[in-house]
Motif scaffolding. Structure first.
Motif, PDB file in Angstrom:
ATOM      1  N   ASN A 153       4.844  -3.998  -3.857  1.00 16.64           N
ATOM      2  CA  ASN A 153       4.440  -3.391  -5.130  1.00 16.64           C
ATOM      3  C   ASN A 153       2.942  -3.151  -5.252  1.00 16.64           C
ATOM      4  O   ASN A 153       2.427  -2.882  -6.337  1.00 16.64           O
ATOM      5  N   SER A 154       2.203  -3.242  -4.156  1.00 17.40           N
ATOM      6  CA  SER A 154       0.779  -2.883  -4.176  1.00 17.40           C
ATOM      7  C   SER A 154       0.630  -1.403  -3.837  1.00 17.40           C
ATOM      8  O   SER A 154       1.583  -0.747  -3.402  1.00 17.40           O
ATOM      9  N   LEU A 155      -0.561  -0.860  -4.013  1.00 25.99           N
ATOM     10  CA  LEU A 155      -0.817   0.540  -3.635  1.00 25.99           C
ATOM     11  C   LEU A 155      -0.552   0.737  -2.147  1.00 25.99           C
ATOM     12  O   LEU A 155       0.085   1.720  -1.744  1.00 25.99           O
ATOM     13  N   ALA A 156      -1.034  -0.185  -1.334  1.00 28.95           N
ATOM     14  CA  ALA A 156      -0.832  -0.070   0.116  1.00 28.95           C
ATOM     15  C   ALA A 156       0.648  -0.188   0.457  1.00 28.95           C
ATOM     16  O   ALA A 156       1.156   0.507   1.343  1.00 28.95           O
ATOM     17  N   GLY A 157       1.365  -1.070  -0.276  1.00 28.28           N
ATOM     18  CA  GLY A 157       2.792  -1.227  -0.004  1.00 28.28           C
ATOM     19  C   GLY A 157       3.576   0.027  -0.339  1.00 28.28           C
ATOM     20  O   GLY A 157       4.466   0.440   0.412  1.00 28.28           O
ATOM     21  N   VAL A 158       3.255   0.657  -1.485  1.00 28.60           N
ATOM     22  CA  VAL A 158       3.930   1.904  -1.862  1.00 28.60           C
ATOM     23  C   VAL A 158       3.590   3.008  -0.862  1.00 28.60           C
ATOM     24  O   VAL A 158       4.460   3.791  -0.455  1.00 28.60           O
ATOM     25  N   ARG A 159       2.327   3.061  -0.455  1.00 27.50           N
ATOM     26  CA  ARG A 159       1.904   4.064   0.541  1.00 27.50           C
ATOM     27  C   ARG A 159       2.701   3.912   1.834  1.00 27.50           C
ATOM     28  O   ARG A 159       3.234   4.905   2.366  1.00 27.50           O
ATOM     29  N   ASP A 160       2.818   2.692   2.314  1.00 29.51           N
ATOM     30  CA  ASP A 160       3.530   2.467   3.573  1.00 29.51           C
ATOM     31  C   ASP A 160       5.009   2.807   3.442  1.00 29.51           C
ATOM     32  O   ASP A 160       5.625   3.342   4.380  1.00 29.51           O
ATOM     33  N   ALA A 161       5.596   2.505   2.290  1.00 34.01           N
ATOM     34  CA  ALA A 161       7.010   2.819   2.082  1.00 34.01           C
ATOM     35  C   ALA A 161       7.242   4.327   2.065  1.00 34.01           C
ATOM     36  O   ALA A 161       8.231   4.832   2.610  1.00 34.01           O
ATOM     37  N   ILE A 162       6.337   5.068   1.428  1.00 35.88           N
ATOM     38  CA  ILE A 162       6.452   6.533   1.403  1.00 35.88           C
ATOM     39  C   ILE A 162       6.329   7.101   2.817  1.00 35.88           C
ATOM     40  O   ILE A 162       7.106   7.971   3.225  1.00 35.88           O
ATOM     41  N   ASN A 163       5.371   6.615   3.579  1.00 36.59           N
ATOM     42  CA  ASN A 163       5.173   7.121   4.946  1.00 36.59           C
ATOM     43  C   ASN A 163       6.374   6.821   5.838  1.00 36.59           C
ATOM     44  O   ASN A 163       6.750   7.640   6.675  1.00 36.59           O
ATOM     45  N   ALA A 173       1.467   9.839   2.767  1.00 30.95           N
ATOM     46  CA  ALA A 173       0.643   9.347   1.665  1.00 30.95           C
ATOM     47  C   ALA A 173      -0.575   8.610   2.200  1.00 30.95           C
ATOM     48  O   ALA A 173      -0.532   8.021   3.287  1.00 30.95           O
ATOM     49  N   THR A 174      -1.632   8.654   1.431  1.00 30.46           N
ATOM     50  CA  THR A 174      -2.826   7.885   1.751  1.00 30.46           C
ATOM     51  C   THR A 174      -3.464   7.453   0.446  1.00 30.46           C
ATOM     52  O   THR A 174      -3.052   7.890  -0.637  1.00 30.46           O
ATOM     53  N   ILE A 175      -4.453   6.594   0.512  1.00 31.59           N
ATOM     54  CA  ILE A 175      -5.130   6.107  -0.703  1.00 31.59           C
ATOM     55  C   ILE A 175      -6.554   6.654  -0.723  1.00 31.59           C
ATOM     56  O   ILE A 175      -7.278   6.539   0.273  1.00 31.59           O
ATOM     57  N   VAL A 176      -6.919   7.266  -1.844  1.00 30.82           N
ATOM     58  CA  VAL A 176      -8.278   7.776  -2.039  1.00 30.82           C
ATOM     59  C   VAL A 176      -8.834   7.139  -3.307  1.00 30.82           C
ATOM     60  O   VAL A 176      -8.164   7.138  -4.361  1.00 30.82           O
ATOM     61  N   THR A 177     -10.033   6.606  -3.218  1.00 30.52           N
ATOM     62  CA  THR A 177     -10.673   5.984  -4.385  1.00 30.52           C
ATOM     63  C   THR A 177     -11.816   6.857  -4.857  1.00 30.52           C
ATOM     64  O   THR A 177     -12.740   7.153  -4.088  1.00 30.52           O
ATOM     65  N   ASP A 178     -11.731   7.334  -6.115  1.00 34.96           N
ATOM     66  CA  ASP A 178     -12.811   8.147  -6.690  1.00 34.96           C
ATOM     67  C   ASP A 178     -13.433   7.389  -7.864  1.00 34.96           C
ATOM     68  O   ASP A 178     -13.182   6.194  -8.044  1.00 34.96           O
ATOM     69  N   GLU A 179     -14.191   8.089  -8.679  1.00 31.36           N
ATOM     70  CA  GLU A 179     -14.892   7.429  -9.779  1.00 31.36           C
ATOM     71  C   GLU A 179     -13.942   6.894 -10.842  1.00 31.36           C
ATOM     72  O   GLU A 179     -14.311   6.031 -11.651  1.00 31.36           O
ATOM     73  N   GLU A 180     -12.694   7.400 -10.840  1.00 28.93           N
ATOM     74  CA  GLU A 180     -11.732   6.966 -11.850  1.00 28.93           C
ATOM     75  C   GLU A 180     -10.900   5.770 -11.398  1.00 28.93           C
ATOM     76  O   GLU A 180     -10.275   5.094 -12.206  1.00 28.93           O
ATOM     77  N   GLY A 181     -10.849   5.526 -10.104  1.00 31.97           N
ATOM     78  CA  GLY A 181     -10.027   4.444  -9.587  1.00 31.97           C
ATOM     79  C   GLY A 181      -9.375   4.837  -8.267  1.00 31.97           C
ATOM     80  O   GLY A 181      -9.806   5.785  -7.591  1.00 31.97           O
ATOM     81  N   SER A 182      -8.333   4.131  -7.894  1.00 27.38           N
ATOM     82  CA  SER A 182      -7.630   4.405  -6.627  1.00 27.38           C
ATOM     83  C   SER A 182      -6.387   5.246  -6.900  1.00 27.38           C
ATOM     84  O   SER A 182      -5.638   4.981  -7.852  1.00 27.38           O
TER      85      SER A 182
END
Length: 481
Positions: A153-163, A173-182
């Protein structure tokens, strides 16, 4: 069997026996050595002949393909913008192509989530469904789902499940962090208008304290918000191009079917009002190259046969003869090939090799008149196919004549087997000769040693008799007087 030599007779028994043994051995050894050398040379020559015949058969097989004469040569004036391939069904022609836009896949950024090392994001449990629209009438959807629970249930966990689940559908899927968050950023490799990425949450558990609702990742793929909200980074689009002014849409950048038998590989957009030219013609160059390979393979075969069957004078010395001089197999093979090459076929414009500019030289090799062959390719291309290909074509007829020589258990293999057996027979004769010479040497030593012993005994007897005679009275009186 060497023994004490010449004691009784003073004869050089070793020298005599060695000379007699050498005289007996030399003629047979020379005969076997000459036969072995000749047979080995012939084995090598037959191997070279078989190799050359096989290479010629390979060239014939490549030539005996109707599709070779149906092949098309396709060209693009700007290969960096549009590549082209053409099948045998493509019609010859020239076309003006403008690429207005390339096909692209969907790419979306989901809502920003607070996610730090100290306080990593954790989603509530539930089901996340990812879908792509599929253009059509009516449009359909292809999708896959992932289950989110405490294990992922983490961002990385959801990313890996999608991939893991989206690989077959081309979604990553990948994770990008901008000024608003991840954010989770999803991309699709499938192109075509309408194939936009959408996410929904058909089933979720209420978020607990410190958790983020799974529905925060939902996105309809259309509304693009600002700030921390989800947004479309690029929409899925179809390629747009014109062919001779006719508008064509393609879901991918490989455009098939717009021109029959032609595939266009779109790489970049063309400048406005600056179309490029694509052309499709009969592949005459490919056919000419294959005809040249046929001639080269034939000439190599003739070169091998000539080298092995001719007698070459060398100055004032003895001539050098090939290993297969006078060999019936090589002569028959050569005669069979030549008879088939000059055989007249059909009643069209091309009935023999000479009609397309291929002639026989004094040394038996073939030569190509390139200009005449080019004219034949340009004016009688279809007849050229009939001359070479098919069950009654030159390539098939020649191959049928050559198969008895190269097939398993064929003429050349049998010939090689006989010569190999000859070499084995020579080895056996050498062993027999060694045994016979050893037996001869032993017998001679016995005979000469027996003679030497007899001579020694006779000599001793003679000395004894003389001594006895000297002691007789009359012998003594005679000696006194």
């Amino acid at each position: 069997m060497a023994g004490v030599t010449g004691i009784g007779s003073g004869i050089d028994i070793d020298g005599i026996v060695s000379s007699m043994v050498a005289a007996e051995r030399a003629p047979k050894e020379t005969q076997l050595a000459n036969l072995e050398k000749k047979t080995t040379t012939q084995i090598t020559a037959v191997g070279a002949l078989k190799s050359a015949v096989s290479a010629f058969q390979t060239a014939l097989e490549s030539l005996n393909k109707p599709e070779l004469f149906q092949a098309r040569s396709a060209t693009s004036s700007k290969t960096d913008l549009v590549g082209i391939t053409a099948s045998t069904t493509a019609g010859a022609g020239s076309y003006q192509v403008e690429v207005k836009s390339l096909a692209s896949g969907s790419k979306v950024a989901l809502a920003a989530i607070s996610n730090t090392t100290e306080a990593p994001a954790a989603f509530a449990s539930g089901t996340l469904s990812i879908s792509l629209g599929v253009p059509g009438s009516p449009p359909t959807t292809e999708s896959f789902s992932i289950t989110v629970d405490e294990s992922n249930n983490s961002l990385a966990g959801v990313r890996d499940a999608i991939n893991a689940s989206g690989n077959e559908m081309g979604v990553s899927a990948t994770i990008v962090t901008d000024e608003e968050g991840s954010r989770l950023v999803l991309s699709s490799s499938k192109t075509g208008a309408g194939r936009d990425i959408r996410l929904s949450v058909p089933d979720e558990v209420a978020a607990e304290t410190g958790q983020t609702a799974l529905s925060s990742l939902a996105f309809d793929g259309a509304a693009s918000s600002t700030g921390a909200g989800p947004r479309v980074l690029s929409s899925a689009e179809s390629a747009e191009l014109t062919i001779d002014g006719l508008r064509v849409l393609s879901e991918t950048n490989k455009v098939e079917g717009a021109i029959e038998g032609v595939t266009l590989d779109l790489k970049a957009e063309t400048a406005d009002n600056e179309p490029l030219t694509i052309g499709v013609v009969v592949d005459e160059a490919g056919v000419k190259k294959q005809v040249q390979s046929f001639v080269d393979a034939y000439n190599k075969l003739i070169g091998v046969i000539n080298a092995q069957t001719k007698v070459a004078p060398v100055g004032g010395g003895a001539p050098v003869t090939g290993a297969l001089v006078g060999d019936a197999t090589a002569r028959t093979l050569l005669g069979t090939i030549r008879n088939e090459l000059v055989n007249i076929q059909g009643d069209g414009a091309i009935r023999a090799l000479t009609d397309m500019g291929i002639t026989t030289q004094k040394d038996g090799t073939l030569a190509i008149d390139s200009d005449k062959l080019d004219k034949t390719l340009a004016g009688s291309f279809e007849q050229l196919s009939g001359f070479f290909t098919g069950d009654t074509g030159l390539a098939a007829r020649l191959d049928d004549k050559l198969k008895p020589y190269t097939e398993t258990g064929g003429i050349l293999e049998q010939r090689n087997k006989v010569m190999t057996e000859t070499i084995s027979g020579i080895d056996k004769q050498k062993e027999d000769l060694t045994r016979r010479i050893a037996s001869l040497q032993e017998r001679l030593y016995k005979q000469f040693n027996a003679m030497d012993l007899l001579v020694g005994q006779l000599s001793n007897t003679s000395s004894s008799l003389l001594a006895s005679l000297d002691n007789l009275p009359w012998a003594a009186n005679n000696s006194k007087s």
